[in-house]
Enzyme design. Sequence first.
Site, PDB file in Angstrom:
ATOM      1  N   GLU A  48      -7.396   0.722  -7.528  1.00 34.80           N
ATOM      2  CA  GLU A  48      -6.312   1.341  -6.759  1.00 34.80           C
ATOM      3  C   GLU A  48      -6.590   2.806  -6.452  1.00 34.80           C
ATOM      4  OE1 GLU A  48      -2.246   0.681  -7.696  1.00 34.80           O
ATOM      5  OE2 GLU A  48      -2.530  -1.420  -8.206  1.00 34.80           O
ATOM      6  N   GLY A  49      -7.834   3.115  -6.126  1.00 35.44           N
ATOM      7  CA  GLY A  49      -8.231   4.478  -5.817  1.00 35.44           C
ATOM      8  C   GLY A  49      -8.846   5.122  -7.046  1.00 35.44           C
TER       9      GLY A  49
END
Length: 819
Positions: free
Chosen positions: A498-499
């Site tokens: 997620e990043g």
Amino acid sequence: MTTALIFVATLGLSLWMMARELGVKPQIALFFGAGALALVLQCWVIGVLWLIIGLVLALCGLKNVRRHWLTPRLFRLFKQVAPRVSPTERIALEAGTVLWDGELFSGQPNWGRLRDQRLPDFTDDEQAFLDNQCSVAASMCNAWEISRERADLPPELWEYLKKERFFGMIIPKEYGGLGFSARAQSAVLQKLSIDETLMVTVGVPNSLGPGELLMKYGTDEQKNHYLPRLADGREIPCFGLTGPRAGSDATSIPDVGVVCRQLFDGEERLGIRLTFDKRWITLAPIATVVGLAFRMFDPDHLLGEQEDIGITCALIPRETEGMAIGRRHHPIGSPFMNGPIRGKDVFIPLDWIIGGPDMAGQGWRMLVECLSIGRCITLPSGSSGEGRYMVGLAGGYTRIRRQFNQPVAEMEGVQEALARIASRAYIAQAAVMHTANMIDHGVKPAVPSVILKTHLTEMAREIMIDAMDVHGGRAVTLGPRNYIGLAFAATPVLITVEGANIMGRSLMIFGQGAIRCHPYVLKELAAKDEDDLIGFDGAVFSHLGFVAGNAARSLIQGLGISRKHREFDAVLAPHVSAIDRLSSAFALCADAAMGSLGSQLKRREMLSARLGDVLSNLYLASMVIKQADERTLVDGERTLLDFSLMRLFYLAEKALIEFLGNLPNRTMARTLKVIIFPRGRRHRPPQDDDARSIAQAISSDTPLRSRLTELTWDTWEDGNRDNPLQRYNKLLEEMPRAEPIYRKLQKAYAKGELPMNKLHPEERIEAGIASGLLTDEEGSFMHAFEAEVLDMLTVDDFAFDGFALNKSAASPHSTTTRT
């Protein structure tokens, strides 16, 4: 003397006016008035100086004057140095909303905006689900079995999750879901984080995925078909975004969909022919419906004149011809379902686009808007949950583990680690719950979502490192008894997905926040794009007043003069003032970086990261203050509160110092240091006495330990899997009775009152009973207590080839007897 008085009084009034951002007209009046007074009193030098300053302020500050000579020159310069904002960056900037992050950028936070969003209790349905269904799900988990024997959750747990609609927490009740608040969703994931695989399995469908996208953008037909099936587990969703060449840079996805006509179910349909290669897709191996992001093209203009339509999201059933799905990746430490999805010339009808054909090309906007919320919930909640469990487990273990004739919880090296665990867990709990509460109030926290994902997962990693260290050999020996090792191994997953945290810290927190949260930068960039001189004039000179205000506030507060916060009690008011001061300093440094570096700031990622660290620590500290403001502190919590805030303020100041030490414009850096730190650094690291107090509290049966381990599975019933947290809690309840007996036996042994060869605790207990030192009741209690302690200290061993996948390849060492 008169000259000095006029000088000091004028500068003092000027600073006060700047700090209150009263505008330029009062300043002009002040300097003209002070200059005239000085001339009347025959203070010629200061009088002429003040009149000159007043004249310059009039020429620059009065808009009807400056627009003829100054503003056009500034506008031309701004166009040359301002960063270019790409369309994809603009979409990301426009996604989400601004609340407390904007207040921190203002330099003078309005605490009323934060305090107004009170944290309500869970609904009866939410509380019952937390108490019952979550406890049942947690009790069905055994990390060793899931990770090493099954590489999956047990079938009965899958069925239970579907039956109780764990996958439909965010789906409204009218579609068969639970309709939970963001706070309840976070609380569920915190409780389920007893097992990483369980938490991820439940968290992902309730975060970024088809369910959330359908609720926000789906057609009525799509909602009515899919949402009930997602809620009750008939459909298992996944979302394909990342691939071999598109990870953190999701906008660079090379997966292509070409608009075409093709036979589908026996008739010619207008649709999309897809070719894609995705990996790292959670739940993909078992998904029945795939959300897919791809770049859509219309070379034959079947839809219109536009050829490159842009990133688009579609829903594809698993059985769609041409899609290859079902293989698995092996995530480190945790075998949650994750794998690749591939397809070549896969045809789908246009109405499979999420939201229908009208949403073609809107995929990037859809994704970033969902990410701004989902990134706030799943991984930060898992991180907070891990912190809760590690407080309980590490505190319990260090109290029952004895070395050098004392619990290791009494050793200062261990206490230092326990205090860090408790502080990080405390910060994470406050941040995740109160940010989730903002979501429930309608906020879409884009910048805070990156702060939470980046810093809370880093805290989880640090918590796990400290927990591993204090457990020692108990943690590094794998087996069914090891309740920490596999979770420790899985922490890189939190950091990466997620990043990636490196990207979040160095590019997104300040890079996105500097434009999105700043009160004037977006207006200036809009004026540049629209060639609006009048709009630019209003924005840029308001911006200059804003800079002057923050400089004045930084200096005044740096000298120790702070505004009073009577709305907070005596415990919190000094901490609130500290955030005020650091907020002004941060806003001033942010403008200094943007003003001196311009478009180069994008490439100066280490400077951006340090400014992001300041903002992040201030945000986290604000959440801790908000939490303390809304509830009654239990015994020992005041110490933990001060300890945690001192650490966050120390880190914020450290980041400011490092930023100033590396700002290329050294004259500006030295000037800023004088303004921000006129009395030097104000915050020091937490004190050792506080660390000792916190460590003793979390390693004993205390109200503080109970508060920090809320939202955990801490019960046990017949038929449940072993619950080490419950066992530690029970031992700590009995420790006040056991500890004096330990000391009595040790003292007697040291005096020679017990036989020298009685080295094991069990032998000394027997000797103590025989000598009359212990009563039979004390002896029985200690035998049972010590048996439980020994069982909690025991680690697993295996047959020589027990964990060899290929047993025939295990080397039959001649000295080894295998059993």
